[in-house]
Design a protein around this motif. Structure first.
Motif, PDB file in Angstrom:
ATOM      1  N   ALA A   1      43.225 -90.625 -60.615  1.00 61.51           N
ATOM      2  CA  ALA A   1      44.468 -89.980 -60.206  1.00 61.51           C
ATOM      3  C   ALA A   1      44.227 -88.538 -59.794  1.00 61.51           C
ATOM      4  N   VAL A   2      43.365 -87.846 -60.532  1.00 60.96           N
ATOM      5  CA  VAL A   2      43.057 -86.448 -60.219  1.00 60.96           C
ATOM      6  C   VAL A   2      42.249 -86.353 -58.930  1.00 60.96           C
ATOM      7  N   ARG A   3      41.223 -87.181 -58.802  1.00 59.95           N
ATOM      8  CA  ARG A   3      40.360 -87.117 -57.620  1.00 59.95           C
ATOM      9  C   ARG A   3      41.109 -87.461 -56.337  1.00 59.95           C
ATOM     10  N   ARG A   4      42.087 -88.332 -56.441  1.00 58.13           N
ATOM     11  CA  ARG A   4      42.820 -88.776 -55.253  1.00 58.13           C
ATOM     12  C   ARG A   4      43.549 -87.623 -54.561  1.00 58.13           C
ATOM     13  N   VAL A   5      43.984 -86.635 -55.329  1.00 58.74           N
ATOM     14  CA  VAL A   5      44.812 -85.572 -54.732  1.00 58.74           C
ATOM     15  C   VAL A   5      44.208 -84.175 -54.885  1.00 58.74           C
ATOM     16  N   ARG A   6      42.959 -84.097 -55.373  1.00 56.33           N
ATOM     17  CA  ARG A   6      42.430 -82.778 -55.705  1.00 56.33           C
ATOM     18  C   ARG A   6      42.263 -81.864 -54.497  1.00 56.33           C
ATOM     19  N   ARG A   7      42.173 -82.432 -53.297  1.00 54.49           N
ATOM     20  CA  ARG A   7      41.972 -81.598 -52.112  1.00 54.49           C
ATOM     21  C   ARG A   7      43.243 -80.885 -51.676  1.00 54.49           C
ATOM     22  N   HIS A   8      44.400 -81.351 -52.111  1.00 55.65           N
ATOM     23  CA  HIS A   8      45.641 -80.682 -51.715  1.00 55.65           C
ATOM     24  C   HIS A   8      46.564 -80.385 -52.901  1.00 55.65           C
ATOM     25  N   ASP A   9      46.086 -80.580 -54.129  1.00 58.22           N
ATOM     26  CA  ASP A   9      46.857 -80.229 -55.324  1.00 58.22           C
ATOM     27  C   ASP A   9      46.011 -79.271 -56.156  1.00 58.22           C
ATOM     28  N   ALA A  10      46.468 -78.027 -56.254  1.00 61.10           N
ATOM     29  CA  ALA A  10      45.664 -77.001 -56.929  1.00 61.10           C
ATOM     30  C   ALA A  10      45.427 -77.325 -58.395  1.00 61.10           C
ATOM     31  N   ASP A  11      46.408 -77.922 -59.066  1.00 64.27           N
ATOM     32  CA  ASP A  11      46.233 -78.270 -60.480  1.00 64.27           C
ATOM     33  C   ASP A  11      45.176 -79.357 -60.646  1.00 64.27           C
ATOM     34  N   ALA A  12      45.205 -80.345 -59.754  1.00 63.15           N
ATOM     35  CA  ALA A  12      44.183 -81.393 -59.789  1.00 63.15           C
ATOM     36  C   ALA A  12      42.812 -80.800 -59.512  1.00 63.15           C
ATOM     37  N   ALA A  13      42.737 -79.868 -58.578  1.00 63.00           N
ATOM     38  CA  ALA A  13      41.452 -79.242 -58.242  1.00 63.00           C
ATOM     39  C   ALA A  13      40.885 -78.499 -59.445  1.00 63.00           C
ATOM     40  N   ARG A  14      41.725 -77.789 -60.175  1.00 68.18           N
ATOM     41  CA  ARG A  14      41.259 -77.053 -61.358  1.00 68.18           C
ATOM     42  C   ARG A  14      40.755 -78.021 -62.427  1.00 68.18           C
ATOM     43  N   HIS A  15      41.499 -79.098 -62.642  1.00 64.42           N
ATOM     44  CA  HIS A  15      41.078 -80.087 -63.638  1.00 64.42           C
ATOM     45  C   HIS A  15      39.734 -80.693 -63.236  1.00 64.42           C
ATOM     46  N   ALA A  16      39.603 -81.054 -61.963  1.00 65.12           N
ATOM     47  CA  ALA A  16      38.359 -81.657 -61.483  1.00 65.12           C
ATOM     48  C   ALA A  16      37.192 -80.682 -61.603  1.00 65.12           C
ATOM     49  N   GLU A  17      37.429 -79.422 -61.292  1.00 65.63           N
ATOM     50  CA  GLU A  17      36.369 -78.410 -61.393  1.00 65.63           C
ATOM     51  C   GLU A  17      35.886 -78.270 -62.830  1.00 65.63           C
ATOM     52  N   ARG A  18      36.818 -78.273 -63.772  1.00 67.46           N
ATOM     53  CA  ARG A  18      36.423 -78.153 -65.175  1.00 67.46           C
ATOM     54  C   ARG A  18      35.633 -79.389 -65.618  1.00 67.46           C
ATOM     55  N   THR A  19      36.080 -80.559 -65.193  1.00 63.84           N
ATOM     56  CA  THR A  19      35.382 -81.792 -65.543  1.00 63.84           C
ATOM     57  C   THR A  19      33.963 -81.795 -64.989  1.00 63.84           C
ATOM     58  N   ILE A  20      33.832 -81.443 -63.714  1.00 61.32           N
ATOM     59  CA  ILE A  20      32.521 -81.454 -63.070  1.00 61.32           C
ATOM     60  C   ILE A  20      31.601 -80.410 -63.694  1.00 61.32           C
ATOM     61  N   ALA A  21      32.143 -79.239 -64.020  1.00 64.20           N
ATOM     62  CA  ALA A  21      31.322 -78.196 -64.647  1.00 64.20           C
ATOM     63  C   ALA A  21      30.769 -78.663 -65.983  1.00 64.20           C
ATOM     64  N   SER A  22      31.594 -79.361 -66.764  1.00 72.10           N
ATOM     65  CA  SER A  22      31.130 -79.889 -68.047  1.00 72.10           C
ATOM     66  C   SER A  22      30.058 -80.953 -67.837  1.00 72.10           C
ATOM     67  N   GLN A  23      30.296 -81.865 -66.915  1.00 66.79           N
ATOM     68  CA  GLN A  23      29.326 -82.920 -66.641  1.00 66.79           C
ATOM     69  C   GLN A  23      28.007 -82.339 -66.123  1.00 66.79           C
ATOM     70  N   LEU A  24      28.101 -81.343 -65.250  1.00 69.08           N
ATOM     71  CA  LEU A  24      26.902 -80.729 -64.679  1.00 69.08           C
ATOM     72  C   LEU A  24      26.054 -80.077 -65.770  1.00 69.08           C
ATOM     73  N   ALA A  25      26.698 -79.423 -66.710  1.00 73.95           N
ATOM     74  CA  ALA A  25      25.958 -78.774 -67.797  1.00 73.95           C
ATOM     75  C   ALA A  25      25.188 -79.801 -68.620  1.00 73.95           C
ATOM     76  N   HIS A  26      25.803 -80.942 -68.899  1.00 72.28           N
ATOM     77  CA  HIS A  26      25.123 -81.994 -69.667  1.00 72.28           C
ATOM     78  C   HIS A  26      23.971 -82.598 -68.859  1.00 72.28           C
ATOM     79  N   CYS A  27      24.178 -82.822 -67.575  1.00 75.99           N
ATOM     80  CA  CYS A  27      23.112 -83.384 -66.735  1.00 75.99           C
ATOM     81  C   CYS A  27      21.921 -82.430 -66.651  1.00 75.99           C
ATOM     82  N   ARG A  28      22.203 -81.160 -66.519  1.00 78.58           N
ATOM     83  CA  ARG A  28      21.116 -80.167 -66.463  1.00 78.58           C
ATOM     84  C   ARG A  28      20.355 -80.135 -67.784  1.00 78.58           C
TER      85      ARG A  28
END
Length: 216
Positions: free
Chosen positions: A113-140
């Motif tokens: 639901a978040v990914r579907r609208v993150r390009r034009h919904d600022a709240d979705a974009a913020r949520h996605a950015e936080r999720t990706i940042a957390s995932q990236l830290a674990h992958c690194r």
């Protein structure tokens, strides 16, 4: 005396906050982020709009809080603890695959639901950015662990292995294999662990594997 009066009020407040976040999650899963408004959440919970704003000053704050709520409800930290308590990097990589199989199907609907609208919904974009940042830290952290133990296969580097691990945290992949192809969570975890081992892990005798850095 004041403590005995405040305690029930605090407990009530926590229950209301949890109910608001649960309603937010349900709305996202059922109707998407497009339908998420403070009024819709208030109606779902059975409180006034003012009651919602007492806990969350804005829709942005509400969507931001959803990350920690989902993590708590679905056991993110407990699941990750099994990764970081592994005896070595290769075992951690196996456990990482099983973590993805445990956790990500539980949050799949919200993630989509978040990914579907993150390009034009600022709240979705913020949520996605936080999720990706957390995932990236674990992958690194995983890639660095493999490199430190001399188990990261050539020609992978820590940055490229990190990117590949991140790329494999895919809602589309989870949905395709579990929902469309009918894999069980155990099958998904075991097969992903095998894929990661074959792709990223060097044999003990591999002379082309990156060497761990020399002590400073």
């Amino acid at each position: 005396m004041s403590r005995s009066i405040d305690a029930p009020r605090n407990a009530r407040s926590r229950r209301t906050r949890s109910a608001i976040l649960a309603a937010t999650r349900a709305l996202l899963e059922e109707r998407g982020l497009e339908a998420l408004t403070m009024g819709e959440v208030a109606e779902r919970v059975g409180v006034s709009r003012r009651g919602i704003y007492l806990h969350f000053a804005s829709r942005t704050e509400l969507v931001t809080a959803l990350f920690d709520y989902l993590a708590g409800e679905e056991g993110l930290h407990t699941s990750l603890r099994r990764v970081w308590e592994s005896p070595d990097a290769v075992a951690a990589l196996d456990e990482w695959a099983r973590h993805l199989a445990r956790y990500h199907p539980r949050v799949l609907a919200v993630d989509q639901a978040v990914r579907r609208v993150r390009r034009h919904d600022a709240d979705a974009a913020r949520h996605a950015e936080r999720t990706i940042a957390s995932q990236l830290a674990h992958c690194r952290r995983l890639a660095e662990w493999l490199a430190r133990e001399g188990r990261l296969a050539a020609p992978w580097t820590v940055p490229s292995a990190t990117d590949m691990l991140l790329g494999l945290i895919s809602s589309d992949m989870v949905e395709t294999l579990l929902n469309e192809r009918g894999w069980s969570a155990d099958e998904f975890g075991d097969r992903l662990a095998l894929l990661l081992r074959r792709a990223l892990v060097a044999d003990r005798g591999d002379r082309n594997a990156p060497r761990p850095p020399a002590p400073a």
